[in-house]
Structures are given as C-alpha cells and as structure tokens.
Scaffold this motif. Structure first.
Motif, PDB file in Angstrom:
ATOM      1  N   ASN A 212       0.801  -1.233   0.000  1.00 16.09           N
ATOM      2  CA  ASN A 212       0.000   0.000   0.000  1.00 16.09           C
ATOM      3  C   ASN A 212       0.831   1.280   0.000  1.00 16.09           C
ATOM      4  O   ASN A 212       0.274   2.359  -0.180  1.00 16.09           O
ATOM      5  N   ASN A 213       2.125   1.183   0.228  1.00 24.81           N
ATOM      6  CA  ASN A 213       2.993   2.356   0.206  1.00 24.81           C
ATOM      7  C   ASN A 213       3.927   2.232  -0.993  1.00 24.81           C
ATOM      8  O   ASN A 213       4.846   1.406  -0.975  1.00 24.81           O
ATOM      9  N   PRO A 214       3.727   3.012  -2.045  1.00 26.99           N
ATOM     10  CA  PRO A 214       4.453   2.782  -3.298  1.00 26.99           C
ATOM     11  C   PRO A 214       5.893   3.300  -3.270  1.00 26.99           C
ATOM     12  O   PRO A 214       6.315   4.097  -4.102  1.00 26.99           O
ATOM     13  N   VAL A 215       6.644   2.837  -2.281  1.00 25.18           N
ATOM     14  CA  VAL A 215       8.016   3.305  -2.096  1.00 25.18           C
ATOM     15  C   VAL A 215       9.013   2.312  -2.681  1.00 25.18           C
ATOM     16  O   VAL A 215       8.682   1.161  -2.966  1.00 25.18           O
ATOM     17  N   VAL A 216      10.228   2.804  -2.838  1.00 25.19           N
ATOM     18  CA  VAL A 216      11.348   2.014  -3.332  1.00 25.19           C
ATOM     19  C   VAL A 216      12.304   1.803  -2.168  1.00 25.19           C
ATOM     20  O   VAL A 216      12.790   2.781  -1.588  1.00 25.19           O
ATOM     21  N   ILE A 217      12.568   0.554  -1.795  1.00 22.43           N
ATOM     22  CA  ILE A 217      13.534   0.318  -0.719  1.00 22.43           C
ATOM     23  C   ILE A 217      14.912   0.729  -1.231  1.00 22.43           C
ATOM     24  O   ILE A 217      15.457   0.128  -2.161  1.00 22.43           O
ATOM     25  N   ALA A 218      15.442   1.785  -0.615  1.00 22.53           N
ATOM     26  CA  ALA A 218      16.665   2.395  -1.131  1.00 22.53           C
ATOM     27  C   ALA A 218      17.232   3.355  -0.090  1.00 22.53           C
ATOM     28  O   ALA A 218      16.569   3.721   0.887  1.00 22.53           O
ATOM     29  N   TYR A 219      18.464   3.765  -0.319  1.00 27.52           N
ATOM     30  CA  TYR A 219      19.086   4.898   0.364  1.00 27.52           C
ATOM     31  C   TYR A 219      19.478   5.894  -0.718  1.00 27.52           C
ATOM     32  O   TYR A 219      19.499   5.570  -1.910  1.00 27.52           O
ATOM     33  N   ALA A 220      19.813   7.116  -0.304  1.00 27.15           N
ATOM     34  CA  ALA A 220      20.257   8.105  -1.278  1.00 27.15           C
ATOM     35  C   ALA A 220      21.305   9.020  -0.654  1.00 27.15           C
ATOM     36  O   ALA A 220      21.333   9.232   0.570  1.00 27.15           O
ATOM     37  N   TYR A 221      22.147   9.541  -1.511  1.00 27.98           N
ATOM     38  CA  TYR A 221      23.142  10.544  -1.121  1.00 27.98           C
ATOM     39  C   TYR A 221      23.091  11.632  -2.182  1.00 27.98           C
ATOM     40  O   TYR A 221      23.267  11.353  -3.378  1.00 27.98           O
ATOM     41  N   ALA A 222      22.810  12.846  -1.766  1.00 27.70           N
ATOM     42  CA  ALA A 222      22.781  13.978  -2.685  1.00 27.70           C
ATOM     43  C   ALA A 222      23.952  14.891  -2.358  1.00 27.70           C
ATOM     44  O   ALA A 222      23.998  15.493  -1.279  1.00 27.70           O
ATOM     45  N   GLY A 223      24.906  14.943  -3.281  1.00 30.40           N
ATOM     46  CA  GLY A 223      26.069  15.787  -3.098  1.00 30.40           C
ATOM     47  C   GLY A 223      25.943  17.078  -3.887  1.00 30.40           C
ATOM     48  O   GLY A 223      24.910  17.356  -4.499  1.00 30.40           O
ATOM     49  N   ASP A 232      18.547  -2.063  -5.222  1.00 31.27           N
ATOM     50  CA  ASP A 232      18.795  -3.246  -6.032  1.00 31.27           C
ATOM     51  C   ASP A 232      18.710  -2.843  -7.511  1.00 31.27           C
ATOM     52  O   ASP A 232      17.647  -2.434  -7.985  1.00 31.27           O
ATOM     53  N   GLN A 233      19.806  -2.938  -8.233  1.00 32.15           N
ATOM     54  CA  GLN A 233      19.835  -2.401  -9.591  1.00 32.15           C
ATOM     55  C   GLN A 233      19.064  -3.259 -10.589  1.00 32.15           C
ATOM     56  O   GLN A 233      18.656  -2.776 -11.649  1.00 32.15           O
ATOM     57  N   GLY A 234      18.813  -4.512 -10.232  1.00 30.74           N
ATOM     58  CA  GLY A 234      18.043  -5.362 -11.118  1.00 30.74           C
ATOM     59  C   GLY A 234      16.601  -4.923 -11.240  1.00 30.74           C
ATOM     60  O   GLY A 234      15.903  -5.338 -12.178  1.00 30.74           O
ATOM     61  N   ARG A 235      16.149  -4.092 -10.336  1.00 30.88           N
ATOM     62  CA  ARG A 235      14.758  -3.656 -10.358  1.00 30.88           C
ATOM     63  C   ARG A 235      14.585  -2.334 -11.102  1.00 30.88           C
ATOM     64  O   ARG A 235      13.472  -1.810 -11.184  1.00 30.88           O
ATOM     65  N   PRO A 237      14.538  -0.592 -14.577  1.00 33.60           N
ATOM     66  CA  PRO A 237      14.549  -0.802 -16.029  1.00 33.60           C
ATOM     67  C   PRO A 237      15.533   0.151 -16.709  1.00 33.60           C
ATOM     68  O   PRO A 237      15.831   1.240 -16.189  1.00 33.60           O
ATOM     69  N   ALA A 238      16.013  -0.246 -17.873  1.00 36.62           N
ATOM     70  CA  ALA A 238      17.018   0.554 -18.588  1.00 36.62           C
ATOM     71  C   ALA A 238      16.516   1.968 -18.864  1.00 36.62           C
ATOM     72  O   ALA A 238      17.273   2.950 -18.737  1.00 36.62           O
ATOM     73  N   ALA A 239      15.253   2.099 -19.248  1.00 32.79           N
ATOM     74  CA  ALA A 239      14.712   3.427 -19.556  1.00 32.79           C
ATOM     75  C   ALA A 239      14.712   4.318 -18.324  1.00 32.79           C
ATOM     76  O   ALA A 239      15.004   5.523 -18.408  1.00 32.79           O
ATOM     77  N   LEU A 240      14.391   3.757 -17.156  1.00 34.60           N
ATOM     78  CA  LEU A 240      14.399   4.548 -15.927  1.00 34.60           C
ATOM     79  C   LEU A 240      15.819   4.913 -15.542  1.00 34.60           C
ATOM     80  O   LEU A 240      16.085   6.050 -15.121  1.00 34.60           O
ATOM     81  N   ALA A 241      16.746   3.978 -15.681  1.00 34.65           N
ATOM     82  CA  ALA A 241      18.147   4.276 -15.382  1.00 34.65           C
ATOM     83  C   ALA A 241      18.656   5.423 -16.251  1.00 34.65           C
ATOM     84  O   ALA A 241      19.354   6.327 -15.770  1.00 34.65           O
ATOM     85  N   ALA A 242      18.293   5.408 -17.532  1.00 39.08           N
ATOM     86  CA  ALA A 242      18.716   6.479 -18.440  1.00 39.08           C
ATOM     87  C   ALA A 242      18.088   7.804 -18.047  1.00 39.08           C
ATOM     88  O   ALA A 242      18.743   8.859 -18.066  1.00 39.08           O
ATOM     89  N   ALA A 243      16.811   7.772 -17.679  1.00 39.90           N
ATOM     90  CA  ALA A 243      16.127   9.003 -17.279  1.00 39.90           C
ATOM     91  C   ALA A 243      16.748   9.584 -16.013  1.00 39.90           C
ATOM     92  O   ALA A 243      16.936  10.811 -15.905  1.00 39.90           O
ATOM     93  N   ARG A 252      23.751   2.702  -7.514  1.00 41.11           N
ATOM     94  CA  ARG A 252      24.627   1.734  -6.859  1.00 41.11           C
ATOM     95  C   ARG A 252      23.762   0.718  -6.122  1.00 41.11           C
ATOM     96  O   ARG A 252      22.575   0.935  -5.909  1.00 41.11           O
ATOM     97  N   GLY A 253      24.395  -0.373  -5.668  1.00 43.16           N
ATOM     98  CA  GLY A 253      23.667  -1.419  -4.964  1.00 43.16           C
ATOM     99  C   GLY A 253      23.134  -0.949  -3.616  1.00 43.16           C
ATOM    100  O   GLY A 253      23.694  -0.033  -2.990  1.00 43.16           O
TER     101      GLY A 253
END
Length: 597
Positions: A212-223, A232-235, A237-243, A252-253
């Motif tokens: 019910n919570n449309p989140v992505v399990i992840a961390y982030a660093y904004a420099g 997890d990079q397998g999740r 898609p190539a189009a999203l990675a490019a965007a 990164r993993g």
C-alpha cells in the motif's frame, strides 16, 4: 510456535549471550512507519499485528508498548501469552527504555539491532542507561535469527517506475536543485537520505516494495553535483536508469551505502538527520575523515509536505474519483441489505476495492481498509479477515476508513453509516464528532499557527462531555505516497504552510459498544491578508456524504446545518454526473437538505 514458545527460545539465546533484555521495535533500517513483511519482526514475536509498538523481553518479563489507537486490539491479540500490555499513551506509563533503566540491575546488557533504531533514539537510550552502567549491544538480533528458521519472508525489490511530471509538477533535477539550496542555507554540501517516501519523492520514482505504500527500498546521497540512489539495480529498467542519469542521478547497490560513506574521499559537510538515520549510517559518516556530519532536520520533509499547484489539482481529481468509488460502493451496499443478501465486513472490504480499481489511474489501496461493524469499530485500526469477520445486519453502525493510490494522488476517507436503527448514545456521539470536524474544517487562523494549536477546536466538543480520543485529530497525506506523512498534522508543533494536506478525523470509541469517525481531507490555503497578518484556512478535498440519519439535529447550530447542506450540495453536483444510476439515486437520498423542521 506460540508467542510464549518464541519468548522462551529468545530467552535461551539471551542466557547464552549474557543479555539481560532485548528490545524489538516496529521498524526497518529506514525508520518507516509501515514496513515490508520482511521487517514485521515485532508482530512475529508478540502476536500483535498493529503497525506501532515495541516488544521487550527480559529474563523475567515480556511486555508490549503501544499507543491508544491499539489498546483494544492489543488486549485481544495478547490473550493467552505472558506478555503484559503497556498503555504508552497514558500518563505515567514509562517508555520501554525507561522501564528497563528502572528495573534492570546495574551493569546489565540490553541487546538490539542497531540498524532498527535511529541515531537519536539510541543516543537518548544510552544516556538513560548510563546512570546504572547498563550497556547496549547493537549487534543482537535474536528475534530475526529465530524467524529465519521459521519462514521469514525475504525482502522484496519490485520493479521501479517513474511518476511523470504531469502528476508531480517538478522533475527530479528541479527537486534536487531545491534541495541543494536548502542544504546550502544549512551550511551543508550533501545529505544522506534514508526515509523511503523522501527518496521516492525526490527522484519521482515509485515501486511496490511495501504493501500500500508505493516506495522504493533504497538509500540516497545527494552531493553538490551528483546524487546517488542505492537500491537493487536489477529492479531498475534501462529506460528509468537512463532518465535518472539525465537528471544527475547515479545508481549503486542497496547495501553499498555503508561502504560508500565509509570510503568516499570527496570532502563534504553532510547533513545528518539523527531522527531519520539509523545509527550505523551516522557512524559511517562520523568515522570518515573526509566527511563532516552536520546535524539538522532533513529539508525534504517540508519540501514534500508543501504540495505544489499541480499536485493539489491532481489530488482534487483523485478525490473526485474516490468519491465516485465510494458512492458506487454505498449504493451497492444498501441495495444488497434491502435484498437480504448475507454480507460480512470482509466481503464489503473486497467489494470496495473492486469499485476503486475500476477508477482511472488507480493503483490499489493506500492502506488496508478498516471495515468495522458495531463494537469492532471501537478498535481504531481493526481490519477484517477473510475468516471470522462480522456479518452485517440492518441495525447499528458500520465504520469504513479506506483510501486509494492513484497516479494523481493518495486518498483517505472515513464514514460511519447507520445500517438500520441506532441508539441515542450512538446518535449523540455521531453528532459531536461532526461538530468537531466542522469546527476544524471551517477554522480561519493566522499564519504561523501549528496543527497542535488548532487541535482544541475539534476536541472541545468531546472534552465538554468528558470524552476524548486516543489518537491525533489528523495527519499529513502524501502524493501517490504514504497515507501518513509528516511533519504536518493536528498533533504537530510544525506550523501549517500553504499547500500542506491534512486529515480531519475526530471520533468516539466506546469499547464493546461502537466506534464513530468522520474524516475529511483538506489542504491549507491562504485566506485574507489583514493589518494583523496573513490569515489561513482549509479547502476540502473529500466528496462523500455524511449520514444525516445518524444526527441529532437539536445539537447542531444553524451554521453547522448550513455547512452540511452546502457540503452535500457540492458532493451531489460533482459526483452525480459521474456515477451509475444506482449510485446516483443513493447520492440523491443521502445528500438531501436537512432542517430541524
């Protein structure tokens, strides 16, 4: 295994490891309110299924701490186990760590998983333990070790996708630019982000990792120049990675965040929100000589909370569709009751989900629907199950608190309807609940006021009767995100800013009798500018009738009756042209004007 058997096995491990107590929180490494099945450890051990609580096991005692929303539910679910219920919302109830500080012998050791506690929480805990020399071992996770042998679900990384700027109003690059401006004002160059909804908002990405919570399990660093998304990079898609790459975001993993913070040689002043980051993340920053930890609040919370005009226009669309879904549902419900069709709470929950999924751009529920008949509604977060849910009858009241996730917004609405005759106490309680709702929705206040300052406008009607409700009057709501969003809310000291979206949901809960809640969602808008300053008010999003059959009109003022009739006129005008004939007839009946006559 029973709850007592699980406690016994954990105690055996405690004895082997020289641990005198363990603390099991309702948390994941991101300090989430709602966690994936993989991190529902407290529920697994204690048997209590509510979203909030802490379980403590010592050599002699085990106890569950939870807030007032869950007292009734927790009492039922703990039956048959040795666990004691600690009513955390009650005055004088110690915190879990406070209880341990008071009751453990000097020199004891408390075990916990350090990644499941914020740095601030762990620091405070250690301070409270220091007087008795109680040590904290942050590498103890006996509960999950036991669960691993008993079918613990794996962490799930579902396919991520991008939420278009036609819904969000801002690109990820624009949001990163705004974030960097805020960081500069706070004397920082970078930030570590751990909260899942903040990450989803910042990068305009969504997934289905947490129900019910449309989140992505992840961390982030904004420099200063580049942002990094750790997932997890397998999740991806190539189009999203490019965007994402086009908007200055590298990938990164998921677990690489710890090594990245420990090893990066790029000097940076890193904003670290100690209430957001788990203790291991903060330690990684503090132990890297190239990084300087700058304490402060994550500015994403406020950036996300103040919805832009595109988001608010879209949210209005989402509530219009949700109003249609609920009109279709209630039209169906009352027709089936008249036919004598056997219905249960669970069947209603399933049917309501069908009507929502039929709406354009719907992506499921925003939380598990609360469909509670009669006494079950006294449990604020009751959720019916397929087996054993209550059958409905043409009497008493049915409370439904539910919401949907749409690409153009997140919804949350509660209504209580009479299915037949109700008693005078139910009628009285329903009416004062509406009075509390109207008072807050109609409030005009000077800019700078906080939600907690306005809370009394609603509660006054309950306090006059010697009543109260053991929960907040309202919480923030995300945009195609978590249905609970901070920092805004009517229990919060944060001032209400233009564009914030909050719920208004007072109620009466009488254990063993009934529960009543009326919830509308509003946004904060500017009112009149006067010589005394900027006035603010609320605009309503929700478009669902309020059951006039439950009202004692003698308790309503003329202005309250006028508000109700105006509201129903708007609901009828906006929703009737969009629904089936059955739903239209139901709307006409339930939005008809009322008077004391």
């Amino acid at each position: 295994m029973t709850v007592n058997e699980k406690i016994s096995r954990i105690r055996a491990r405690m004895a082997e490891g020289g641990i005198d107590a363990v603390i099991i929180p309702s948390a994941d490494p991101h300090m989430s309110e709602y966690v994936s099945d993989h991190w529902k450890t407290r529920a697994y051990v204690s048997g209590f299924s509510g979203s909030a609580g802490t379980f403590v096991i010592t050599r002699e005692m085990s106890g569950l701490w939870t807030d007032g929303r869950y007292y009734v539910q927790a009492g039922h679910e703990l039956e048959g186990s040795e666990a004691v219920l600690f009513r955390a919302s009650d005055a004088g109830c110690p915190t879990p760590s406070g209880y341990l500080a008071e009751n453990l012998p000097e020199g004891s050791t408390v075990g916990l998983n350090g990644r499941l506690f914020s740095a601030a929480e762990l620091k405070k805990m250690r301070g409270g333990f220091s007087k008795k020399g109680i040590r904290v071992d942050i590498a103890v996770d006996y509960a999950n070790e036991l669960w691993e042998t008993d079918g613990r679900p794996a962490d799930v990384f579902t396919e991520a996708w991008q939420l278009d700027t036609c819904y969000t109003g801002q690109s990820a690059a624009e949001k990163l630019s705004a974030l960097r401006e805020k960081l500069s004002a706070l004397s920082a160059d970078a930030i570590v982000v751990s909260k899942l909804d903040n990450i989803a908002w910042l990068f305009n990405i969504r997934a289905n990792d947490v129900e019910n919570n449309p989140v992505v399990i992840a961390y982030a660093y904004a420099g200063p120049e580049e942002a990094v998304l750790f997932t997890d990079q397998g999740r991806i898609p190539a189009a999203l990675a490019a965007a994402l790459a086009e908007e200055g975001v590298a990938l990164r993993g998921y677990e690489e965040i710890y090594d990245f913070l420990a090893r990066t040689e790029e000097k940076a002043r890193v904003l670290c929100d100690e209430k957001e980051l788990n203790s291991a993340l903060l330690t990684a920053v503090e132990e890297n000589a190239a990084l300087t930890a700058v304490p402060g609040e994550d500015p994403i919370f406020m950036l996300k909370a103040c919805k832009n005009e595109v988001e608010n226009r879209n949210t209005a669309n989402a509530y219009r569709k949700d109003g249609c879904a609920l009109a279709e549902f209630y039209g169906w419900l009352f027709e089936e009751l008249e036919k004598g069709t056997p219905l249960t709470e669970y069947a209603c929950s399933e049917k309501l989900g069908e009507f929502r999924r039929a709406q354009p751009l719907n992506r499921g529920d925003s939380f598990g629907a609360i469909v509670a008949y009669r006494a079950n509604a006294a449990m604020m977060h009751y959720a019916p199950k397929a087996e054993g849910s209550a059958p409905l009858a043409k009497e008493g009241m049915l409370l439904i608190d539910s919401g949907g996730q749409y690409l153009d917004g997140t919804t949350d609405t509660t209504r209580t309807f009479a299915l037949g005759p109700i008693n005078e106490t139910e009628r009285h309680d329903f009416t004062i609940t509406l009075k509390g709702s109207i008072a807050l929705m109609e409030a005009v206040f000077k800019y700078g006021a906080s939600g907690s300052q306005l809370d009394v406008l609603s509660r006054q009607y309950f306090w006059r009767e010697g009543l109260d409700y053991r929960c907040g009057t309202g919480h923030g709501v995300g945009f195609m995100l978590n249905v609970h969003e901070g920092p805004q809310g009517f229990g919060s000291p944060v001032k209400l800013e233009e564009g914030m979206v909050v719920t208004v949901e007072p109620g009466v809960y009488r254990e063993g009798e009934h529960g009543i809640r009326t919830e509308n969602v509003v946004r904060v808008v500017k009112g009149e500018m006067t010589e005394y300053g900027q006035m603010m008010r609320f605009e309503n999003f929700t478009l669902v009738p309020i059951d006039v059959n439950c009202l004692d009109l003698s308790l309503l003022s003329d202005s309250e009756i006028m508000w109700l009739n105006r509201y129903h006129e708007r609901v009828r005008a906006e929703i009737s042209p969009l629904v089936s004939e059955r739903a239209r007839k139901w709307l006409e009946k339930y939005t008809a004007p009322v008077s004391r006559g």
